[in-house]
Design an enzyme around this catalytic site. Structure first.
Site, mmCIF file in Angstrom:
data_model
loop_
_atom_site.group_PDB
_atom_site.id
_atom_site.type_symbol
_atom_site.label_atom_id
_atom_site.label_comp_id
_atom_site.label_asym_id
_atom_site.label_seq_id
_atom_site.Cartn_x
_atom_site.Cartn_y
_atom_site.Cartn_z
ATOM 1 N N CYS A 86 0.654 -1.144 0.210
ATOM 2 C CA CYS A 86 0.197 -0.227 -0.101
ATOM 3 C C CYS A 86 1.055 1.778 0.499
ATOM 4 O O CYS A 86 1.091 1.657 0.847
ATOM 5 C CB CYS A 86 -1.114 -0.278 1.209
ATOM 6 S SG CYS A 86 -2.483 1.925 1.416
ATOM 7 N N CYS A 111 -0.927 3.848 2.055
ATOM 8 C CA CYS A 111 -0.292 4.183 3.132
ATOM 9 C C CYS A 111 0.991 4.390 4.081
ATOM 10 O O CYS A 111 1.506 4.440 4.480
ATOM 11 C CB CYS A 111 -0.783 2.248 4.356
ATOM 12 S SG CYS A 111 -2.037 1.898 3.473
ATOM 13 N N ASP A 112 2.200 3.672 3.462
ATOM 14 C CA ASP A 112 3.518 3.377 3.479
ATOM 15 C C ASP A 112 4.499 4.238 2.893
ATOM 16 O O ASP A 112 5.383 4.149 3.127
ATOM 17 C CB ASP A 112 3.898 2.083 3.226
ATOM 18 C CG ASP A 112 2.963 0.857 4.546
ATOM 19 O OD1 ASP A 112 3.087 1.457 6.455
ATOM 20 O OD2 ASP A 112 3.217 0.195 4.089
#
Ligand code: NDP
Length: 317
Positions: free
Chosen positions: A137, A140-141
């Protein structure tokens, strides 16, 4: 079939969608019972820090966030249980659900929050370095690799979108495409191709993700010649698609060709009255904890209205 229990509102799955549904359903007095599934807490339990969920100004670790969600649902009175739904019969009411291949329960309403699972390449190094530079992701990261070099594998719309997202944060994005063309829509391809800091490697596959305790590089293999080359980088993003966890509902619930559950736009309602879907099992577009939580709320509100009408009709029939 022996029915061991009658449940008013059954929630299947325990990611942000399921827990939010449990919080709302509990507060509405629906006495929800949740079966958590194979991976209690869902996909967030395999991520590290979450910085984009509102309400956590300092960020929070994914597993901790899911513990917080669970504690809140429990405090509201949700009955949260280990176990997974292994079979369903949604052909008549009350709905019948098999738990752990052992027992059957009945439910007046069902909220499906079983999520989706990211597809992985299946390399040992990918599994070992997951959370240490390997991620499925970018939204997300990606931020953790600001001003670093990263790589992404995949050539669909998700990979294209995530490559563009990373290109704004990172100095360079190496993009591995296994064929000589991309599956992504033309417009997304054009954007990727015209972004100077995205380098595309056509006909290329991931031979190995390099690094001992965290990602330090990538070994790329040319699928035509078999030649390999190593590049240094800090993170490796996998964007080769997701699989919605909807297998047990096939034959009852309308889905698209990939298995994502179709909901009536703007609601959590499925083709079966009394069965609702929320979170990633019905969303291939956004897939964020906060959007999943929002849809979990909607599912509980839809279930509340449905059960209210059911009770009214029973009392007046
Ligand atoms: P897709 O299934 O569309 O694409 C997966 C990609 O990963 C393909 O290019 C595939 O290659 C590649 N791939 C699969 N396995 C491997 C492997 N082992 N090694 C290397 N590459 C691999 O998934 P997406 O998640 O991209 O998209 C899912 C759906 O969601 C699509 O319908 C998409 O259009 C939609 N979507 C739309 C968005 C938008 O409109 N903004 C944003 C995101 C998704 P190959 O092509 O060779 O099979």
């Amino acid at each position: 079939m022996v029915i061991s229990e009658k449940i008013h509102c059954l929630i299947i799955g325990s990611g942000p969608a399921g827990y939010t549904a449990a919080i709302y359903a509990s507060r509405a007095g629906l006495k929800p019972v949740m079966y958590q599934g194979l991976q209690p807490g869902g996909q967030l339990t395999i991520t590290t820090e979450v910085e984009n969920y509102p309400g956590y100004p300092e960020g929070v670790m994914g597993p901790q966030m899911m513990k917080d969600f669970e504690a809140q649902a429990q405090r509201m009175g949700a009955d949260i249980r280990w176990g997974m739904a292994t079979k369903v019969d949604l052909s008549s009411r009350p709905f019948k659900i098999e738990i752990d291949e052992e027992k059957w329960v009945e439910a007046d309403s069902v909220i499906i929050a079983t999520g989706a699972s990211a597809k992985w390449l299946g390399l040992e190094s990918e599994q070992r370095l997951n959370g240490y530079g390997v991620s499925a992701c970018a939204v997300c990261d990606g931020f953790f690799f600001k001003d670093k070099e990263v790589a992404i594998v995949g050539a669909g719309d998700t990979a294209a979108e995530e490559a563009l997202y990373l290109s704004k944060l990172c100095t360079k994005v190496h993009m591995l495409v296994r064929r000589d063309e991309m599956r992504a829509s033309k417009v997304m391809q054009q954007r990727v191709l015209s972004t100077p800091n995205i380098q595309i490697y056509w006909n290329s596959e991931t031979a190995e993700i390099l690094g001992d305790k965290k990602v330090s590089g990538l070994r790329i293999r040319d699928t035509q010649t078999g030649e390999t080359k190593d590049i240094e980088l800090s993170a490796f993003f996998v964007a080769i698609g997701h699989t919605p966890n909807s297998g047990i509902f096939k034959g009852f619930i309308d889905m698209d060709e990939e298995g994502y559950i179709n909901t009536i736009p703007g609601t959590s309602k499925t083709n079966i009255e009394g069965v609702f879907a929320c979170g990633d099992v019905q969303d291939k577009m956004y897939r964020q904890a906060v959007t999943a939580a929002g849809s979990g709320c909607a599912a509980a509100l839809d279930a509340e209205r449905y059960l209210g009408a059911l009770a009214f009709n029973a009392a007046h029939s």
